[in-house]
Design an enzyme around this catalytic site. Sequence first.
Site, PDB file in Angstrom:
ATOM      1  N   LEU A  28      11.632 -11.935 -40.000  1.00 10.69           N
ATOM      2  CA  LEU A  28      11.996 -11.946 -41.354  1.00 10.69           C
ATOM      3  C   LEU A  28      13.063 -10.973 -41.739  1.00 10.69           C
ATOM      4  O   LEU A  28      12.978 -10.022 -40.960  1.00 10.69           O
ATOM      5  CB  LEU A  28      10.642 -11.427 -42.056  1.00 10.69           C
ATOM      6  CG  LEU A  28       9.260 -12.468 -41.832  1.00 10.69           C
ATOM      7  CD1 LEU A  28       8.214 -11.876 -42.598  1.00 10.69           C
ATOM      8  CD2 LEU A  28       9.705 -13.716 -42.945  1.00 10.69           C
TER       9      LEU A  28
ATOM     10  N   HIS B 176       0.066  -9.064 -32.989  1.00  8.31           N
ATOM     11  CA  HIS B 176       0.981  -9.127 -31.771  1.00  8.31           C
ATOM     12  C   HIS B 176       0.008  -9.268 -30.373  1.00  8.31           C
ATOM     13  O   HIS B 176      -0.837  -8.313 -30.511  1.00  8.31           O
ATOM     14  CB  HIS B 176       2.144  -8.218 -31.854  1.00  8.31           C
ATOM     15  CG  HIS B 176       2.973  -8.253 -30.684  1.00  8.31           C
ATOM     16  ND1 HIS B 176       3.876  -9.330 -30.693  1.00  8.31           N
ATOM     17  CD2 HIS B 176       3.114  -7.806 -29.618  1.00  8.31           C
ATOM     18  CE1 HIS B 176       4.761  -9.168 -29.755  1.00  8.31           C
ATOM     19  NE2 HIS B 176       4.069  -8.041 -28.887  1.00  8.31           N
TER      20      HIS B 176
ATOM     21  N   ASP C 270       8.626  -5.735 -34.083  1.00  5.84           N
ATOM     22  CA  ASP C 270       7.200  -5.321 -33.769  1.00  5.84           C
ATOM     23  C   ASP C 270       7.125  -3.556 -33.756  1.00  5.84           C
ATOM     24  O   ASP C 270       6.628  -3.146 -32.748  1.00  5.84           O
ATOM     25  CB  ASP C 270       6.706  -5.812 -32.553  1.00  5.84           C
ATOM     26  CG  ASP C 270       6.649  -7.252 -32.694  1.00  5.84           C
ATOM     27  OD1 ASP C 270       6.280  -7.974 -33.751  1.00  5.84           O
ATOM     28  OD2 ASP C 270       6.877  -8.218 -31.609  1.00  5.84           O
TER      29      ASP C 270
HETATM   30  C1  GAR Z   1      -1.339 -15.326 -31.524  1.00  2.42           C
HETATM   31  O1  GAR Z   1      -2.006 -15.154 -30.208  1.00  2.42           O
HETATM   32  C2  GAR Z   1      -0.440 -14.219 -31.971  1.00  2.42           C
HETATM   33  O2  GAR Z   1      -0.826 -12.860 -31.529  1.00  2.42           O
HETATM   34  C3  GAR Z   1       0.926 -14.662 -31.549  1.00  2.42           C
HETATM   35  O3  GAR Z   1       0.940 -16.174 -31.719  1.00  2.42           O
HETATM   36  C4  GAR Z   1      -0.366 -16.463 -31.509  1.00  2.42           C
HETATM   37  C5  GAR Z   1      -0.772 -17.631 -32.728  1.00  2.42           C
HETATM   38  O4  GAR Z   1      -1.928 -18.145 -32.469  1.00  2.42           O
HETATM   39  N1  GAR Z   1       1.849 -13.879 -32.199  1.00  2.42           N
HETATM   40  C6  GAR Z   1       3.046 -13.510 -31.486  1.00  2.42           C
HETATM   41  O5  GAR Z   1       3.213 -13.883 -30.378  1.00  2.42           O
HETATM   42  C7  GAR Z   1       3.871 -12.982 -32.697  1.00  2.42           C
HETATM   43  N2  GAR Z   1       4.875 -12.159 -31.849  1.00  2.42           N
HETATM   44  P1  GAR Z   1      -2.527 -18.963 -33.618  1.00  2.42           P
HETATM   45  O6  GAR Z   1      -1.571 -19.890 -34.020  1.00  2.42           O
HETATM   46  O7  GAR Z   1      -3.560 -19.589 -32.827  1.00  2.42           O
HETATM   47  O8  GAR Z   1      -2.982 -18.061 -34.422  1.00  2.42           O
END
Ligand code: GAR
Length: 219
Positions: A99, A115, A153
């Site tokens: 963002l 995260h 992050d």
């Molecule tokens: C989750 O594991 C979240 O921690 C990760 O994406 C996945 C989304 O899962 N986020 C990142 O890696 C952000 N840097 P979801 O679509 O099933 O909620």
Amino acid sequence: MASRGADQPLRIGVLASGAGTNLQALLESVHGNEALVVAVAADKPTAGALARARDAGVETAVFPIGDYPDRAARDAAIAAWLIGHDVELVVLAGYMALLTSPFLSRFPDAVVNIHPSLLPAFPGVRAIEQAIDYGVKVFGVTVHFVLDDGGIDTGPVIAQRAVEIANATDPDAVHEALRPLEHALLPEAVRLIARGAVSRDPDNPRRIRVAGAGDDTPG
Ligand code: GAR
């Protein structure tokens, strides 16, 4: 964050790029209680989160980058859409685009991200792969604020949870082990914010204080 009556649910907008299991966890826990998920936006029409939102009767929108001259313009459009829904807290639930300032400046101290690592270790993309390659024995998840600080992050940590995995080699298996942690921690963090229990430590604004949590004692 916008002020609201103590008995008014916190109005949440969710940004997602993927399957939306973290959105689902919110919909099945805090939604309709301390908070209301009022808007879900994705950066691509294939995001499974959109169908989950529609099934729950939540308004959705898609903001493909190709529709805008640049990321800042796209982010300004997302921010305007969320503000149009009176969103008070933005939750990044698997939102995989960075963002920009035009977005973050509209929601000061009101954007949180989940995260899949114990930050500050392994920020950015492929966090689980980074952790496996490093050879860590403890994996985990972090919910943190997203600030307009130019970092990835890097915002103040609200909550973290860990799990020991001794001989990890398979990112999918680690992700499966982390999912229950994520699905508990994100709603917990949102619930605390909705209750007004989360604040900055005046002595060190990087530190987030959680009212009711013990001080200087193992949690
Ligand atoms: C989750 O594991 C979240 O921690 C990760 O994406 C996945 C989304 O899962 N986020 C990142 O890696 C952000 N840097 P979801 O679509 O099933 O909620």
